[in-house]
Design an enzyme around this catalytic site. Structure first.
Site, PDB file in Angstrom:
ATOM      1  N   GLU A 121      36.739  23.073 -27.109  1.00 27.60           N
ATOM      2  CA  GLU A 121      37.861  23.800 -27.148  1.00 27.60           C
ATOM      3  C   GLU A 121      39.122  23.283 -27.501  1.00 27.60           C
ATOM      4  OE1 GLU A 121      35.599  22.390 -24.586  1.00 27.60           O
ATOM      5  OE2 GLU A 121      34.827  24.317 -24.106  1.00 27.60           O
ATOM      6  N   HIS A 191      33.409  26.002 -12.021  1.00 29.09           N
ATOM      7  CA  HIS A 191      33.302  27.511 -12.723  1.00 29.09           C
ATOM      8  C   HIS A 191      34.387  28.269 -11.702  1.00 29.09           C
ATOM      9  CE1 HIS A 191      29.824  25.920 -14.068  1.00 29.09           C
ATOM     10  NE2 HIS A 191      29.685  26.625 -15.273  1.00 29.09           N
TER      11      HIS A 191
END
Lengths: 389, 581
Positions: A121, A191
């Site tokens: 990321e 999530h």
């Protein structure tokens, strides 16, 4: 251009052939927008009523049934079509993305422009900044906002400060980082997060969260074309579930502007993203059971946020409820409350309430209890009224 | 110091323990602050008074004389090398030497006979760097490409020019690969093909002389940009002599570092970072790049900016945070940046520029520009996540990026021993699937050659290259650092005396009597540059600070309403207390 209908705060700008035509498109009946789960509620679909001013500007046939990921896909397709420098990259975007947001784009625009990156990321964010610094449009995808944290150094220390520290010689305004956020029913700790509060504390970036497909397309096109770096947070629960009639043309929704979805006189209810669906239900419940008239507002741009719109509403109603899924302590609701109590102190008839997630990691089996659901919000609305009266 | 023992070391062909070299005041004052550091760390409990006293005495002896650059002492001494074990004590033959060359050689030998303190210079086969890494030297430029056999053991360090300013002949390289012998003959064959066109300028004549003296390097000399006159005159030197400009700018940079470091000690600026000892990396690389190559640096690469055309005034303006600072006074000193010169603004976080460099290169590639992105960082930075991500992205996404690592031995106080376990930085290149080369960062010609070849490779293959330039950080990490707390003055002196890039270039220029180069000329140049820096500094100090509204501008492209409100609040507050602000 002045707004012909003062009720409508937001400005939809319809682009035609990239010329400077601007049509003030007033948003159609709020029921379309505030009921993103319209697929099961055909009644609201058939009750499209466009205000007279839009009939000439807006052809009814130019819309298409789209869900959230289709609308986002459509926005990116338009962006890549019109901007040769636009590229999309991230983990797994080449085959279409884990949420299908980039479906078909690699085939359409080529491997050079839609490509996978290694699993990193901070690499995605850094790469985006570098690409944009050379006058390019970089659309990076962080697969889940829960994983945006390795990129925080790049976002906070580089992206947000790039223009400022260079004395406006260099900028990375071409960066748009897209990432799914929010509860999905079974996401658990990693999530389901909504990290907008961490990001909002960073001067120099823009944080945007749409509430549905139509807003998402317009806001994403604005974000991609914005001259400031944008983090675009997409409510993942709506990817498939939210369906709307979305204009197929190129259009942008103005960043930094909140939208009043439903006017009311008693209580202002403020939220953002997919959570607005919950708030709509709470507001409907309050109307139905207690005849309370709520003004429902979608913040749309988390930062810089539309203080004027909210303050104006609170001065009218005297009561404010802010609700978000993210934990309550230092959630973005805290910023809203702090600013509004200062701006509207004498207008307030009751303390401002925050109906938010608890200060725990996002739990799996307890999600239903954790979420600030419609009943908790309904209770807050009621107690606001009771306090005031 | 026992001189007879030194000559014994040089003659004997075996490893012996390191002997300390006589310390001179020159090198220490050059690299360290001339005024005691104002900043003090917390007192070390274990350090007793005697050690403190000794240290203070040593520091006191390094106070500068009245002249800032007493070069005369150096010129009379031969260059002594200290620790590297001499595997081959053969003195390089100067078969095609020019008369002046032979004369100087004879002089050296005479000196040895006369004065027991002196010894002839012997071209080393290895170099010992900090962390006790002894690295073999190669004089063959070879970019190790992905898929090729990586060097066994230690990657060799590529060097063309030795400490005494003479070019290597390759006979005493510590590293020779199996196929090298074959390729060397091929290099010789190529030399005859080059159609040399020499102009009349001193630089052309120098190149011609060098080609005669070192035919094995003829091919390199033809290509080496430092030995080619520029198309147009450089603005600052008013001449198209590339080599002279590189030398002059190294002198300028040295002086600028010294003066601005002192300015911080005097409280005139808040902070400064020198790059003493790494100037050859800057100018070797800068002269091999095009202006369209974007540079993303760390914070110790001011030479590249200087080469591109950043003036002394611009450097000092940024350090003094005045209204002329291109960065509008928003960042600490040394955080330079210039869009016009294609040098991205420096930021303090380490390594963030590395994945950005990959992205910038990708953009250059897609836009069809014949340009690379060039990313600089120190060896400490190679431990960060951004280093790993950046290199991996550049390799997998085929980005034409040069990753140039200045391995200067220290990340603040952390020596390379605590930074990595493997063979430095370049050994990781095959792991990423990218080309790599290790180069002697104190040899400006070698750095130039390596960067030139790497750039050509990167553009041709749309691939990144990792260059590890071995050097030494002679100065402190910054003005907030006192490096004698964690390294010995002896070590600093060793590198400053033997491996200084400016000395090496100066030796080379003197050897060839280039533009009348001698110590006097160098001292005059240093004085001129010193005056220029002082002048720029005085002007910078007098300029006003940037306007207050620059505090709020450029956070976003357009000033948002919230910031406008905050700006108004600040103005209202200041209006109430005008004398306090």
């Amino acid at each position: 251009m002045p707004c012909l209908f003062p009720r409508r705060i937001s400005a939809c700008i319809l682009h035609q052939n990239r010329r400077n035509f601007r049509y003030m498109l007033c948003s159609p009946s709020p029921s379309i927008i505030t009921s993103p789960f319209a697929v099961s509620n055909s009644k609201s679909l058939s009750s499209i009523s466009l205000s007279p001013a839009t009939v000439d500007d807006f052809q009814a046939g130019n819309t298409q049934r789209m869900n959230l990921f289709t609308a986002i896909n459509n926005a990116m397709s338009i962006a890549l079509q019109k901007d040769e420098s636009a590229v999309i990259f991230g983990e797994d975007v080449a085959f279409g993305g884990v949420f299908r947001c980039t479906q078909g784009l690699r085939e359409k625009f080529g491997e050079d422009r839609v490509f996978n990156t290694p699993l990193s990321e901070n690499g995605i964010a850094g790469f985006a900044i570098g690409y944009a610094s050379m006058s390019g449009t970089a659309i990076g995808e962080i697969q889940f906002a829960d994983y945006i944290f390795p990129a925080f150094d790049q976002i906070v220390n580089e992206m947000a400060k790039f223009r400022y520290r260079s004395g406006n010689q260099w900028n990375c305004g071409g960066v748009t980082l897209r990432s799914p956020v929010g509860a999905v029913g079974h996401g658990g700790h990693y999530h389901s997060q909504s990290p907008e509060a961490y990001l909002a504390h960073t001067p120099g970036i823009v944080v945007v969260m749409p509430r549905g497909p139509k807003a998402a397309k317009g806001l994403l096109l604005s974000s991609i074309r914005s001259q400031d770096p944008v983090v675009f947070l997409e409510p993942k629960a709506l990817y498939r579930a939210a369906v709307e009639d979305v204009p197929v043309d190129d259009y942008e929704l103005e960043l930094g502007k909140a939208e009043i979805l439903q006017e009311g006189s008693d209580v202002t209810v403020l939220g953002w993203g997919g959570h607005l669906q919950v708030l709509q239900q709470a507001v409907d419940l309050a109307k139905e059971r207690d005849g309370i008239s709520c003004e429902l507002i979608d913040l749309q741009t988390i930062v810089p946020w539309d203080v004027d719109c909210i303050a104006k509403s609170v001065r009218k109603t005297g009561k404010l409820i802010v609700s978000h899924e993210a934990p309550i302590t230092c959630g973005f609701g805290a910023e809203i409350v702090a600013t509004i109590q200062k701006e509207c102190f004498y207008s307030l008839e009751c303390p401002i309430q925050r109906v938010c997630g608890y200060d725990t990691p996002f739990p799996l089996v307890f999600e239903k209890y954790y979420i600030p659901d419609k009943l908790k919000n309904y209770e807050a609305i009621k107690s606001a009224m009771e306090f005031a009266n | 110091m026992s001189t007879s023992s030194l000559s014994r070391i040089l003659v004997a062909n075996k490893r012996l323990p390191v002997k300390p070299v006589t310390m001179t005041s020159v090198s220490i004052t050059r690299c360290l602050s001339s005024v005691s550091p104002v900043f003090r760390h917390d007192e070390d409990e274990h350090e007793n008074d005697q050690q403190q006293k000794q240290k203070q005495q040593r520091l006191d002896s390094f106070r500068p004389r009245t002249k800032s650059f007493p070069r005369s002492q150096i010129s009379k001494q031969s260059i002594k090398i200290q620790s590297p074990p001499i595997l081959d004590n053969k003195v390089p033959e100067l078969s095609t030497s020019s008369p002046s060359q032979v004369a100087s050689n004879v002089t050296l030998m005479e000196e040895r006979e006369q004065d027991n303190n002196m010894s002839t210079f012997v071209s080393p086969s290895e170099i010992m760097y900090t962390g006790d890494a002894t690295i073999p030297i190669t004089s063959r430029l070879h970019l190790v490409k992905p898929g090729e056999d990586a060097p066994r053991g230690i990657w060799p360090v590529f060097r063309l020019m030795d400490e005494d300013g003479s070019f290597r002949d390759g006979n005493n390289d510590g590293y020779l690969s199996n196929d090298e012998a074959l390729e060397m003959t091929q290099d010789h064959r190529e030399t005859s093909q080059s159609a040399a066109s020499y102009g009349d300028s001193p630089l052309d004549q120098l190149r011609s002389t060098l080609c005669d003296m070192y035919p094995q390097h003829q091919h390199e000399f033809e290509k080496n940009g430092l030995l080619q006159p520029a198309k147009n005159n450089y603005a600052d030197t008013q001449s198209n002599d590339t080599l002279a400009r590189a030398h002059r700018q190294m002198v300028r940079l040295r002086e600028m570092d010294k003066i601005l470091q002192n300015a911080q000690r005097q409280g005139r600026i808040s902070f400064y970072m020198t790059c003493t000892g790494e100037e050859a990396i800057h100018f070797g690389a800068a002269s091999a790049l095009n202006p369209s190559d974007v540079i993303l640096a760390q914070y110790r690469e001011q030479g590249l900016l200087m080469w591109r055309g950043f003036s002394l005034q611009q450097f000092t303006d940024q350090c003094f945070s005045n209204e002329a600072d291109l960065g509008k006074g928003r960042q600490m000193p040394v955080h330079y940046g210039s869009r016009a010169l294609n040098y991205q603004t420096i930021s303090s976080p380490l390594g963030t520029q590395i994945p950005q460099a990959a992205g910038a290169a990708y953009r250059l590639k897609l836009s069809g520009k014949d340009a690379v992105s060039v990313c600089f960082f120190g060896e400490g930075c190679t431990s960060t996540t951004d280093f790993h991500s950046g290199l991996n992205f550049a390799a997998t996404l085929n980005c034409p990026t040069l990753f140039i690592c200045r391995n200067n031995g220290y990340a603040i106080s952390t020596s390379v021993k605590d930074q990595y376990k493997g063979d430095g930085v370049v050994s990781r290149a095959p792991g990423y699937g990218m080309a790599g080369i290790r180069v002697d960062g104190n040899d400006i010609f070698a750095v130039h050659a390596a960067v030139r070849e790497a750039r050509a490779y990167a553009l041709e293959h749309n691939a990144p290259v990792l260059i590890e330039a071995m050097s030494y950080r002679q100065g402190h990490h910054s003005t907030s650092d006192d490096s004698l707390r964690y390294r010995s003055a002896k070590e600093v002196e060793r590198f400053a005396q033997h491996y200084d890039p400016l000395d090496r270039l100066h030796s080379f220029l003197k050897k060839h009597d280039y533009e009348g180069m001698n110590d006097e000329v160098l001292r005059a140049a240093a004085d001129e540059e010193k005056m220029a820096v002082l002048d720029a500094m005085k002007k910078a100090e007098r300029k006003p600070k940037p306007p207050l509204d620059e505090l709020f501008e450029d956070v976003y492209k357009e000033l948002p309403a919230s910031l406008r409100m905050q700006q108004q609040e600040l103005h209202a507050h200041i209006a109430k207390y005008p004398s306090q602000y």
